[in-house]
Design a protein around this motif. Sequence first.
Motif, PDB file in Angstrom:
ATOM      1  N   PRO A   1       0.810  -1.230   0.000  1.00  0.00           N
ATOM      2  CA  PRO A   1       0.000   0.000   0.000  1.00  0.00           C
ATOM      3  C   PRO A   1       0.838   1.273   0.000  1.00  0.00           C
ATOM      4  O   PRO A   1       0.489   2.249  -0.673  1.00  0.00           O
ATOM      5  N   THR A   2       1.954   1.269   0.735  1.00  0.00           N
ATOM      6  CA  THR A   2       2.829   2.451   0.746  1.00  0.00           C
ATOM      7  C   THR A   2       3.464   2.661  -0.616  1.00  0.00           C
ATOM      8  O   THR A   2       3.525   3.794  -1.125  1.00  0.00           O
ATOM      9  N   ALA A   3       3.936   1.571  -1.234  1.00  0.00           N
ATOM     10  CA  ALA A   3       4.515   1.671  -2.577  1.00  0.00           C
ATOM     11  C   ALA A   3       3.473   2.168  -3.568  1.00  0.00           C
ATOM     12  O   ALA A   3       3.776   3.001  -4.446  1.00  0.00           O
ATOM     13  N   MET A   4       2.239   1.685  -3.442  1.00  0.00           N
ATOM     14  CA  MET A   4       1.162   2.122  -4.331  1.00  0.00           C
ATOM     15  C   MET A   4       0.874   3.612  -4.146  1.00  0.00           C
ATOM     16  O   MET A   4       0.662   4.337  -5.129  1.00  0.00           O
ATOM     17  N   GLU A   5       0.869   4.063  -2.914  1.00  0.00           N
ATOM     18  CA  GLU A   5       0.574   5.476  -2.652  1.00  0.00           C
ATOM     19  C   GLU A   5       1.657   6.375  -3.247  1.00  0.00           C
ATOM     20  O   GLU A   5       1.366   7.398  -3.874  1.00  0.00           O
TER      21      GLU A   5
END
Length: 256
Positions: free
Chosen positions: A186-190
Motif C-alpha cells: 500500500p505504501t509503494a502504491m501510494e
Amino acid sequence: MSLVLKDTPSPGIGLLTLNRPDARNALSFELREELIDGFAEFAADEAIRCVILTGGDEIFAAGADLKQLGETNSVDMLRIGAERYWLAIGAFPKPLIAAVNGFALGGGFELAMHADIIIAGESARFGLPEVKVGLIPGAGGTQRLPRAIGKFAAMRYLLTGDMLSAQKAERLGLVSEVVADNEVLPTAMEIAGRIAKRAPLAVRQVKEAVLSGADVPLDAALRIERKALQLLMSSEDKAEGIASFIEKRPPVFRGR
C-alpha cells in the motif's frame, strides 16, 4: 504458470510480482527472461508512469537459483549472457519502486538495488551471502552496495555474507522507508500514485540525470542536469504545469 505476474492495479501504475513461491522466488534464468519482458512491456506502454516490483507478502527473492547455477559452468554463463537481464532492468526508463517483504538475498538484493525507491517491511532482511557458497555477487552487488552506503559499511557485509535488518538498512541509507509488513505494498502504491500524477517527461529526466550523473565529476553532472532542464523548457507539460499553477487547478500532464 507465469513466473512473473503483470498487472495494472491503478491508473498509471504497473505491478510486477515474482511468482515462484515454491522456490522462494529464486531467480532462475526463465524467471529473469519473463521479468525483462514485463519491464519491456511497461516501458513501451505510455499509460504506465511508474512500476512497482514485489515478491509478494512473504518474501522478495532468495537469490539466484543455486540448483540451476550448480549445473552451469563458465562456458554456459558466457553463452547465456546473463548480464543482459540486469542491463535491461538498469536501463528501464521509468521510476521503479521495490516493495520488499521478507528476504532479499543475493540476486534478490541486487534486484532491489536496481530500483529507484525501496520500501521495506519491518521484518525484511537484506544480504549478499555469495561468499558462503564460494561465489561473489554477479549482478552489481560489489559495485552498487559501496556506492549506496560507502566502502567500509559495504565491505563488512560483502566479506561476511551477513544479513542487514530493514532498520539497519534504513540507517545506512539503503532503503527509502521502513513500514509495517502489511503496509509495504500500500505504501509503494501510494508513492507510485503520486509519481504517476507528475509530469512524465520531467520524472524521466530526473531519473536519467541522477543515474547519469552519479559517477562523473560534479561539473559534468551539472551539465547533464542543465541539458535536461533546457530540454523540458519546450515541453507541453511545462506550459501546462505553469498554467495550472497560475489558474489554481490540478495539472493534466500528457508526457509531451
